[in-house]
Design an enzyme around this catalytic site. Structure first.
Site, PDB file in Angstrom:
ATOM      1  N   ASP A   1      -8.280   3.637   1.332  1.00  0.00           N
ATOM      2  CA  ASP A   1      -7.312   4.044   2.345  1.00  0.00           C
ATOM      3  C   ASP A   1      -8.069   4.496   3.602  1.00  0.00           C
ATOM      4  O   ASP A   1      -8.796   5.492   3.558  1.00  0.00           O
ATOM      5  CB  ASP A   1      -6.482   5.200   1.762  1.00  0.00           C
TER       6      ASP A   1
ATOM      7  N   CYS B   1       0.875  -1.181   0.000  1.00  0.00           N
ATOM      8  CA  CYS B   1       0.000   0.000   0.000  1.00  0.00           C
ATOM      9  C   CYS B   1       0.910   1.227   0.000  1.00  0.00           C
ATOM     10  O   CYS B   1       2.086   1.130  -0.366  1.00  0.00           O
ATOM     11  CB  CYS B   1      -0.958  -0.012   1.190  1.00  0.00           C
TER      12      CYS B   1
ATOM     13  N   ASN C   1       2.353   1.443   4.313  1.00  0.00           N
ATOM     14  CA  ASN C   1       2.699   0.175   4.986  1.00  0.00           C
ATOM     15  C   ASN C   1       2.449   0.244   6.501  1.00  0.00           C
ATOM     16  O   ASN C   1       3.145  -0.380   7.292  1.00  0.00           O
ATOM     17  CB  ASN C   1       4.156  -0.235   4.690  1.00  0.00           C
TER      18      ASN C   1
ATOM     19  N   CYS D   1      -1.238   0.683   7.402  1.00  0.00           N
ATOM     20  CA  CYS D   1      -2.674   0.367   7.552  1.00  0.00           C
ATOM     21  C   CYS D   1      -3.077  -0.857   6.728  1.00  0.00           C
ATOM     22  O   CYS D   1      -3.226  -1.956   7.266  1.00  0.00           O
ATOM     23  CB  CYS D   1      -3.540   1.569   7.149  1.00  0.00           C
ATOM     24  N   ARG D   2      -3.265  -0.679   5.404  1.00  0.00           N
ATOM     25  CA  ARG D   2      -3.850  -1.755   4.597  1.00  0.00           C
ATOM     26  C   ARG D   2      -2.936  -2.960   4.408  1.00  0.00           C
ATOM     27  O   ARG D   2      -3.357  -4.103   4.637  1.00  0.00           O
ATOM     28  CB  ARG D   2      -4.270  -1.206   3.221  1.00  0.00           C
ATOM     29  N   SER D   3      -1.689  -2.720   3.954  1.00  0.00           N
ATOM     30  CA  SER D   3      -0.854  -3.895   3.648  1.00  0.00           C
ATOM     31  C   SER D   3      -0.437  -4.687   4.896  1.00  0.00           C
ATOM     32  O   SER D   3      -0.349  -5.917   4.817  1.00  0.00           O
ATOM     33  CB  SER D   3       0.348  -3.527   2.765  1.00  0.00           C
TER      34      SER D   3
END
Ligand code: 4NP
Length: 172
Positions: free
Chosen positions: A134, A17, A20, A22-24
């Site tokens: 996001d 993401c 690095n 939050c999402r990934s």
């Protein structure tokens, strides 16, 4: 004693993401849990990274940690890093969270490796071309929604790898 598959290269999966944090990291945690539950951990090398270096060395966002923990996933030990050129050699599949990540990764990819980059929601039925939003500037509920999407992604990704995994278990 070494397992019968100990010489086989692992299937490398890298989630990417922007930050690095939050999402990934959540994607890494969700996919790792699915793989462990399926008894397939020995076949995988799983990691995550960001297209930016903004949060290098930081633990995942506390909201991401909390949302993941609520689903039995501990991502507290992860530390943010930026995507490296060597990642394109090391990982077979690179999973981008949104179209900006996808574009940045394809620009970075060495010749012949852009094909290893995929959008996360391409692994979800009916989700092709969609983005994992996001959650950074939103509230806690955004993190739960991202986890819902990532759980579907993890199931679809693992399913798509079944033929490769079956090939391994058929080999002497
Ligand atoms: P991620 O979220 O890409 O899912 O880790 C973000 C984290 C940080 C920022 C943006 C997105 N930021 O602007 O610092």
């Amino acid at each position: 004693m070494a397992s019968e598959h100990s010489e086989r290269p692992k299937i490398g999966v890298l989630f990417v993401c922007l930050g690095n944090i939050c999402r990934s990291p959540m994607a890494e945690g969700v996919f790792r849990k699915r793989v462990e539950e399926a008894g397939l951990a020995a076949h995988f090398e799983i990691d995550s990274a960001g297209t930016s270096n903004w949060h290098r060395g930081e633990a995942p966002d506390s909201r991401a940690q909390r949302a993941a923990r609520a689903r039995g996933i501990d991502i507290s030990g992860q530390r943010a890093r930026k995507v490296r050129h060597s990642d394109f050699e090391k990982f077979d599949i690179i999973v981008a969270m949104d179209n900006a990540n996808l574009r940045d990764l394809k620009e970075m990819a060495p010749a012949g490796r852009a094909g290893s980059v995929h959008l996360a929601l391409d692994f979800v039925e009916g989700g092709a071309g969609g983005e994992v939003p996001d959650p950074y500037y939103g509230g806690a509920e955004g993190f739960g929604h991202v986890l819902d999407l990532l759980e579907q992604m993890a199931d679809g990704l693992l399913q798509s790898l079944k033929p490769q995994l079956a090939e391994r278990s058929n080999e002497p």
